[in-house]
Scaffold this motif. Structure first.
Motif, short mmCIF file in Angstrom:
data_model
loop_
_atom_site.label_atom_id
_atom_site.label_comp_id
_atom_site.label_asym_id
_atom_site.label_seq_id
_atom_site.Cartn_x
_atom_site.Cartn_y
_atom_site.Cartn_z
N PRO A 198 39.03 25.58 -46.31
CA PRO A 198 39.47 26.95 -46.62
C PRO A 198 38.80 27.55 -47.86
O PRO A 198 38.82 28.77 -48.03
N ARG A 199 38.24 26.71 -48.72
CA ARG A 199 37.62 27.20 -49.96
C ARG A 199 36.10 27.26 -49.86
O ARG A 199 35.42 27.55 -50.84
N SER A 200 35.57 26.99 -48.67
CA SER A 200 34.13 26.89 -48.48
C SER A 200 33.54 28.24 -48.06
O SER A 200 34.26 29.23 -47.90
N ALA A 201 32.23 28.23 -47.85
CA ALA A 201 31.55 29.42 -47.34
C ALA A 201 31.54 29.45 -45.82
O ALA A 201 31.00 30.38 -45.22
N HIS A 235 32.19 23.24 -51.88
CA HIS A 235 33.26 22.99 -50.91
C HIS A 235 32.71 22.85 -49.50
O HIS A 235 33.19 22.04 -48.70
N THR A 236 31.69 23.64 -49.19
CA THR A 236 31.07 23.57 -47.87
C THR A 236 30.47 22.19 -47.63
O THR A 236 30.69 21.57 -46.57
N ALA A 237 29.73 21.71 -48.61
CA ALA A 237 29.09 20.39 -48.47
C ALA A 237 30.14 19.30 -48.29
O ALA A 237 29.97 18.38 -47.47
N LYS A 238 31.25 19.39 -49.03
CA LYS A 238 32.30 18.37 -48.93
C LYS A 238 32.99 18.41 -47.56
O LYS A 238 33.28 17.37 -46.96
N ALA A 239 33.25 19.61 -47.07
CA ALA A 239 33.91 19.73 -45.76
C ALA A 239 33.01 19.20 -44.65
O ALA A 239 33.47 18.47 -43.76
N VAL A 240 31.73 19.55 -44.71
CA VAL A 240 30.80 19.10 -43.67
C VAL A 240 30.61 17.59 -43.74
O VAL A 240 30.55 16.90 -42.71
#
Length: 413
Positions: A246-249, A278-283
Motif C-alpha cells: 500500500p505504500r509503494s508506487a 516499498h515497491t522493491a520490498k513488496a516485489v
C-alpha cells in the motif's frame, strides 16, 4: 488413536467434513449436518473452540466467507470466556494429561494466528485475541520445572542469547510471524504514521525472517514438509506485502483494459525514493512467495491459507508488470512468477473453492496485462477481454479479499 479419544460429536463431525473434501465427491448431507451442528454450539468448552476453529478454516477454504467469520468469532468469544489465554488454563483443565495440555495450547495459538491473518486479509483492525494481556505457554516449549521458559516473552528474547542459535519448535516461529502481521494492523490505515513507526515494523519483519530457519529447512531429505515452518515463511512474506504494497508506487487498483493500453504507449517512472523502496520490498516478498510454491513438495499438503499468500504474491507481480510493459526482460520475469503461482493456485483449486475462484479472477487480469494482440499472431478471439474482467477492474487489489458485496460479485459471478 483418534477413534479411542471419544471426542464430542460436533468435533468429530467437522473432522469428518474436512476429510470429505479430499474425496472425489464431497457429501452434501454431511455439509448440512455440519451447518446444523455448528449453529447449535453454545457450550463454553475447549472442544467447541476446536470445532468452531476447524470449521472456520475449512469454510474459508471453501470460500464461504461469512460463515467462516461467524465460526471464528464464536470460537474467539468462547476461548476468551473460558480463559484459554491464561498461562495456567491448560494444566488446570487437562486433568494431568500432557497431550491434552499441549492440545489446548495449540488450539489457543492457532486461533490467535488465524484471527490475525483473517483480519489482515479482510483489512480489519487487530482482532480480540491480540488485545489480551496474558497469553498461554507456547506449544512445545513448556518446561514443567521452569514455566517461564515456555513463555512468548522468553522466546522473543532468544535473539539476545549468547552461544549457538537454538532451534525452537516450528509452531513458535509461525506464531511470531503472525504477530508481525498484527503489528501492521496497528498502524494507521491512512498511512499517516511517522516514518519511524513503519521502519520499526519493517525491521521487525526482516529480523523475524533472519531468525527463522531457512526455507530449505521446511523439507527434510525425504521431501517431508515441516508445515508449521512453511507457514511461518509465507506469513512473514504476507506481512511484508501488507506493509509495503500500500505504500509503494505500484498501482493500488486493478487496471482497466484502457489503463493497460495507455501503459503500453507510455513508460512509467517512479519519482519518489521512498515509494521505490516499498515497491522493491513488496516485489521481493512476492517473488519469495513464488519460490515457496516451487519447493519440491505436494501442494495439497499445505494449509488452505497458503492460497491467500499465493494470491497476494500474484497481485503484486501483476501490479508490478503494469510498470514494466516497456521492459521485456523484466516483464518476462513477472510473467514467469505469475504463471508459477497461477499453476499452484490451479492445483489447490482442485480441492479448495477459494483457490479455484481466485484463479478465474487472476487469469482474466493476467490475460489483459500479458497478452498484447498488437504483437502476437493468434486468432483475435483468443484476445477477447474476458467478460468477468470489467466486473472487478478499478477496485483495489487488496479489496479482492474483503467479504463484502463487491468481493462476492467478483469472485462468485
Amino acid at each position: 488413536m483418534y477413534d479411542t479419544q471419544c471426542y464430542p460429536r460436533n468435533l468429530r463431525l467437522v473432522v469428518t467434513f474436512i476429510g470429505s473434501q479430499y474425496a472425489q465427491s464431497p457429501d452434501s448431507a454431511l455439509d448440512d449436518a455440519l451447518r446444523a451442528s455448528m449453529n447449535t454450539v453454545d457450550e463454553q468448552s475447549s472442544n467447541n473452540v476446536q470445532a468452531l476453529l476447524l470449521c472456520a478454516i475449512v469454510l474459508h477454504a471453501l470460500h464461504r466467507t461469512n460463515e467462516a467469520e461467524t465460526c471464528l468469532g464464536r470460537a474467539a468469544t468462547i476461548a476468551r470466556h473460558i480463559g484459554m489465554n491464561d498461562p495456567g488454563f491448560a494444566s488446570n483443565t487437562a486433568g494431568g494429561n500432557l497431550h491434552v495440555e499441549e492440545s489446548y495450547r495449540r488450539t489457543w495459538w492457532e486461533l490467535h494466528t488465524t484471527e490475525i491473518y483473517v483480519a489482515a486479509l479482510h483489512r480489519r483492525v487487530a482482532p480480540s485475541t491480540t488485545l489480551l494481556r496474558t497469553m498461554p505457554q507456547l506449544p512445545g516449549l513448556l518446561d514443567r520445572d521452569n514455566t517461564s521458559s515456555g513463555s512468548l516473552q522468553s522466546f522473543e528474547d532468544r535473539v539476545f542469547a549468547l552461544g549457538p542459535r537454538v532451534k525452537y519448535p516450528s509452531a513458535c516461529y509461525k506464531i511470531e510471524a503472525s504477530r508481525m502481521i498484527s503489528r501492521i494492523l496497528s498502524l494507521d490505515p491512512t498511512h499517516a504514521d511517522h516514518i519511524s513507526d513503519v521502519e520499526a515494523v519493517d525491521h521487525a519483519i526482516v529480523s523475524c525472517k533472519l531468525n527463522v530457519p531457512s526455507e530449505q529447512e521446511c523439507l527434510n531429505s525425504h521431501g517431508k514438509v515441516d508445515e508449521s515452518l512453511f507457514q511461518a515463511h509465507y506469513l512473514i512474506l504476507c506481512a511484508s506485502i501488507f506493509l509495503h504494497f500500500p505504500r509503494s508506487a505500484l498501482p493500488s487498483r486493478v487496471p482497466s483494459a484502457g489503463d493497460i493500453a495507455c501503459a503500453r504507449a507510455q513508460a512509467v517512472e517512479i519519482s519518489s525514493p521512498a515509494a521505490a523502496h516499498h515497491t522493491a520490498k513488496a516485489v521481493a516478498a512476492s517473488t519469495a512467495m513464488a519460490n515457496l510454491a516451487a519447493l519440491p513438495c505436494p501442494l495439497g499438503g499445505h494449509s488452505p491459507f497458503f492460497v491467500c499468500g499465493l494470491v497476494l504474491g500474484t497481485v503484486v507481480q501483476l501490479a508490478a508488470a503494469t510498470l514494466h510493459l516497456h521492459d521485456p526482460p523484466q516483464l518476462q520475469r513477472h510473467r514467469d512468477h505469475v504463471v508459477l503461482m497461477l499453476g499452484a493456485l490451479g492445483n489447490l483449486g482442485e480441492r479448495w473453492t477459494v483457490a479455484r475462484n481466485a484463479v478465474a479472477c487472476l487469469k482474466a487480469i493476467s490475460q489483459v496485462i500479458f497478452v498484447d494482440p498488437a504483437v502476437t499472431a493468434m486468432p483475435q478471439q483468443a484476445y477477447a477481454i474476458p467478460a468477468e474482467f470489467e466486473d472487478f477492474s478499478n477496485i483495489e487489489w487488496l479489496d479482492m479479499f474483503t467479504p463484502d458485496e463487491t468481493q462476492n460479485a467478483v469472485w462468485n459471478g
